[in-house]
Design a protein around this motif. Structure first.
Motif, PDB file in Angstrom:
ATOM      1  N   MET A  41       0.844  -1.187   0.000  1.00 53.48           N
ATOM      2  CA  MET A  41       0.000   0.000   0.000  1.00 53.48           C
ATOM      3  C   MET A  41       0.889   1.250   0.000  1.00 53.48           C
ATOM      4  O   MET A  41       1.892   1.306   0.714  1.00 53.48           O
ATOM      5  N   GLY A  42       0.544   2.221  -0.833  1.00 52.45           N
ATOM      6  CA  GLY A  42       1.252   3.490  -0.863  1.00 52.45           C
ATOM      7  C   GLY A  42       2.512   3.529  -1.696  1.00 52.45           C
ATOM      8  O   GLY A  42       3.204   4.541  -1.743  1.00 52.45           O
ATOM      9  N   THR A  47      -1.043   5.835  -8.447  1.00 52.54           N
ATOM     10  CA  THR A  47      -0.450   7.010  -9.092  1.00 52.54           C
ATOM     11  C   THR A  47      -0.022   6.663 -10.509  1.00 52.54           C
ATOM     12  O   THR A  47      -0.259   7.425 -11.454  1.00 52.54           O
ATOM     13  N   TYR A 136       9.360  -0.756  -2.331  1.00 52.64           N
ATOM     14  CA  TYR A 136      10.055   0.237  -1.530  1.00 52.64           C
ATOM     15  C   TYR A 136      11.507  -0.213  -1.413  1.00 52.64           C
ATOM     16  O   TYR A 136      11.791  -1.416  -1.352  1.00 52.64           O
TER      17      TYR A 136
END
Length: 151
Positions: A41-42, A47, A136
């Motif tokens: 998530m994120g 995007t 990440y």
């Protein structure tokens, strides 16, 4: 901006680099593709989708629309001239039956299907997909994406 996106790991730490990648990625799509977006998530999946859809809207001289995550309704659809883009977010799917009822794997050469959290469903039809693995890195300070399956 990287010149190659095929089977590549690409730095998308900045939102601008995510936008540039999405714009370039549209050049590889003709319709009928299933694009699986993996990642926490994120990390940038929605995007990326936003900029991808915006690029198709620009190319087709359509109005730029707001692109939101379909987390609560599971699916947002965008009609851009003859092209339909289906954007699924399967984070809330609880079981296989619920996923089957979504009829995700309907093949249509005028549709591009984008699926966030595809690991939550079973691809029983073994549909060929383009996989984008968002990650990440550097203790969450950087982000990257690895793209696999583009011809």
């Amino acid at each position: 901006m990287p010149t190659a996106i095929k089977d590549s790991k690409i730095d998308i730490t900045s939102e601008r680099s995510t936008k540039e990648l999405a714009e370039k990625f549209t050049q590889y799509l003709e319709g009928g593709e299933f694009i699986f977006l993996y990642g926490e998530m994120g990390v940038g999946k929605t995007t990326f989708v936003k900029y991808l859809i915006h690029e198709f809207q620009k190319i087709n001289k359509s109005s730029i629309t707001e692109i939101t995550s379909p987390t609560f309704n599971l699916l947002n659809e965008y009609q851009i001239n003859d092209l339909k883009i289906k954007h699924y977010d399967l984070f809330r799917v609880k079981n296989k039956l619920e996923a089957i009822n979504l009829d995700i794997f309907e093949k249509d050469n005028n549709t591009i299907t984008l699926i966030e959290w595809p690991q939550l469903i079973v691809n029983e039809n073994k549909i060929k997909s383009i996989d984008l693995n968002f990650n990440y890195e550097n203790e969450l300070n950087n982000r990257s994406v690895f793209i696999k399956g583009i011809n």
